[in-house]
Motif scaffolding. Sequence first.
Motif, PDB file in Angstrom:
ATOM      1  N   ALA A 133       1.015  -1.110   0.100  1.00 15.53           N
ATOM      2  CA  ALA A 133       0.084   0.029  -0.101  1.00 15.53           C
ATOM      3  C   ALA A 133       0.872   1.206   0.091  1.00 15.53           C
ATOM      4  CB  ALA A 133      -0.934   0.136   1.265  1.00 15.53           C
ATOM      5  N   PHE A 134       0.891   1.823  -1.281  1.00 15.50           N
ATOM      6  CA  PHE A 134       2.026   3.152  -1.282  1.00 15.50           C
ATOM      7  C   PHE A 134       1.071   4.262  -0.733  1.00 15.50           C
ATOM      8  CE2 PHE A 134       3.915   0.817  -5.115  1.00 15.50           C
ATOM      9  CZ  PHE A 134       4.508   0.070  -4.365  1.00 15.50           C
ATOM     10  N   THR A 135       0.068   4.334  -0.581  1.00 12.02           N
ATOM     11  CA  THR A 135      -0.720   5.432   0.110  1.00 12.02           C
ATOM     12  C   THR A 135      -1.884   4.785   1.122  1.00 12.02           C
ATOM     13  OG1 THR A 135      -1.831   7.499  -0.040  1.00 12.02           O
ATOM     14  CG2 THR A 135      -2.447   5.884  -1.698  1.00 12.02           C
ATOM     15  N   VAL A 136      -1.891   5.561   2.153  1.00 12.36           N
ATOM     16  CA  VAL A 136      -2.957   5.006   3.237  1.00 12.36           C
ATOM     17  C   VAL A 136      -3.511   6.342   3.663  1.00 12.36           C
ATOM     18  CG1 VAL A 136      -2.158   2.714   3.847  1.00 12.36           C
ATOM     19  CG2 VAL A 136      -1.226   4.973   5.008  1.00 12.36           C
ATOM     20  N   VAL A 137      -4.939   6.270   3.879  1.00  9.97           N
ATOM     21  CA  VAL A 137      -5.599   7.533   4.721  1.00  9.97           C
ATOM     22  C   VAL A 137      -5.851   7.076   6.170  1.00  9.97           C
ATOM     23  CG1 VAL A 137      -7.538   8.872   4.669  1.00  9.97           C
ATOM     24  CG2 VAL A 137      -6.641   7.998   2.725  1.00  9.97           C
ATOM     25  N   ASN A 138      -5.384   7.911   6.940  1.00 10.57           N
ATOM     26  CA  ASN A 138      -5.809   7.831   8.435  1.00 10.57           C
ATOM     27  C   ASN A 138      -6.841   8.656   8.753  1.00 10.57           C
ATOM     28  OD1 ASN A 138      -4.276   5.548   8.973  1.00 10.57           O
ATOM     29  ND2 ASN A 138      -2.273   6.835   9.367  1.00 10.57           N
ATOM     30  N   ARG A 139      -7.647   8.246   9.980  1.00  7.48           N
ATOM     31  CA  ARG A 139      -8.218   9.303  10.651  1.00  7.48           C
ATOM     32  C   ARG A 139      -7.798   9.989  11.951  1.00  7.48           C
ATOM     33  NH1 ARG A 139     -13.202   6.385  12.642  1.00  7.48           N
ATOM     34  NH2 ARG A 139     -11.837   6.213  14.299  1.00  7.48           N
ATOM     35  N   TYR A 140      -7.962  11.183  12.249  1.00  7.84           N
ATOM     36  CA  TYR A 140      -7.433  11.729  13.427  1.00  7.84           C
ATOM     37  C   TYR A 140      -8.667  12.465  14.236  1.00  7.84           C
ATOM     38  CZ  TYR A 140      -2.899  10.735  11.299  1.00  7.84           C
ATOM     39  OH  TYR A 140      -1.983   9.879  10.636  1.00  7.84           O
ATOM     40  N   ASP A 141      -9.170  11.977  15.114  1.00  7.06           N
ATOM     41  CA  ASP A 141     -10.028  12.554  16.011  1.00  7.06           C
ATOM     42  C   ASP A 141      -9.461  13.714  16.723  1.00  7.06           C
ATOM     43  OD1 ASP A 141     -11.908  10.565  15.314  1.00  7.06           O
ATOM     44  OD2 ASP A 141     -11.027   9.214  16.765  1.00  7.06           O
ATOM     45  N   GLN A 142     -10.374  14.961  16.834  1.00 10.05           N
ATOM     46  CA  GLN A 142      -9.835  16.132  17.272  1.00 10.05           C
ATOM     47  C   GLN A 142     -10.564  16.301  18.575  1.00 10.05           C
ATOM     48  OE1 GLN A 142      -7.650  18.002  15.350  1.00 10.05           O
ATOM     49  NE2 GLN A 142      -7.581  16.175  14.167  1.00 10.05           N
TER      50      GLN A 142
END
Lengths: 173, 313
Positions: B95-104
């Motif tokens: 996986a050359f790109t991944v999306v992550n979620r950052y809770d604020q």
Amino acid sequence: MKSFKGITLILVVLAVSLPFSGMARNLDLPDTVILDKLVNLYQGAEFDHEMHTEIAEDCTLCHHHSVGIPATDEKCARCHNTESVLERVACGDCHAVEPFSAQYLSEKEAETGLYHVDKPGLKAAYHLNCLNCHVEMGGPEGCEDCHERTELGDAFYRSGSYAPKGGGRGSAH
Amino acid sequence: MEKITRRKFLSVSLAGAAVGALSASGQALGAGNFMGYPEGMGVLVDLTRCIGCRTCEAACNREQHLPEPALPFDDMSVFDEIHHGGQKRRTDENAFTVVNRYDQAQGKPVYRKIQCNHCNEPACLTSCFVNAYTKTREGAVIYNSKVCVGCRNCMVACPFRIPAYAYSSALNPVIRKCIFCYDTRLKYGKPPACVEACPQGVMTFGHKQNILKIGRERIRTNPGRYIDHIYGETEVGGTAWMYLSGVPFEDVNFDVSLQKEPILANAQAFLSQVPMVLAIWPALFLGFHRLSTKGNEDVDENIKSSNREESQS
């Protein structure tokens, strides 16, 4: 595609033939618009134009400065401050279907218009405008709430009948 | 051997020192001043637009012919994954790109796409002793896996921790990472697959100088929407991929402690002295040695010749 063009044509005819289009709410506007210029991973979306005009009230939220109402956005209003109606009022008339073709990219980079250089393509324009508003107004937010995914889409997202059978990658650290 | 006079020794070593100093200062001038090729392309990532749909991941997987993922690309449970050391997902060999979620702390979570940032002066490139990496004129940092020996220096050198190692390959483990879709798209003036696939127009593709202007303009005309900084404009000497954010960059796990100078600059002052030392020190110390032992040699010769005379008589 055909029906969309037809509706665009109707819109164009309407926009041209009605000089007092500032009174947009009295116009014979389309009830439904089929947005299907970009069918690929998803089907086209059936857009209830009538319902949205009632909810939004402000036509410029979608049509910006093209339907005879001077732009409300300060930076747009610097140029688009008249009540003139453009001949082309559909999203796809200004927002490019293929914003990443070499030709379009070079045209865009040569664009001297102050803000048009940052104009999104049609796919981005739809989603940025529709989805952002849906989030704000509490409208539906799921992909398939607006358009059904196609077989191509299932294959692309490796979902549905194309879902991983397991034994995929195991080395993720 | 020709006799070394003091005059000759001094003139030769001075000339050597001058050449060494000149070349060193020339290199020092070059470090940190390279802001990318003028025709270099870049991508401006606007985090305020990302909705975390993972379409970019799916597009990358298809374009790069990567293996089947463990979970479908529309499975959002991956955002809850916590890996080794409590970290969120990282790029890996598949996986050359991944999306992550950052809770604020306040407001909605922010999604961030991670891939190679394609530095102007890549640390991976300078750390590679087999010269596998290339920074292309179009702005991509690509690599030749045929010459990669699997030393993993680049993994250590990369300030963004992007290059991944094909640990699963027993026979030919090599480094794997995002190549800006160089072979199939960038080379032909097209943006990478992830950019084109994104439904939200999160990524703006263009000449780096132009997208920088667009980024500054977005910040200027939308007061309150953005943090007044374009991440990647100056970090580690500048990167081809740059970011706009509506929340402080550290809140979406960007490393905000990175230096403005390229990573290369940290080693260059020292490394540029190495050739000079290698070239001059042998001559210098040989000279000292010859000078300091000159008298002794004469004495040695005298003793030898007197010994010979004694043995002959």
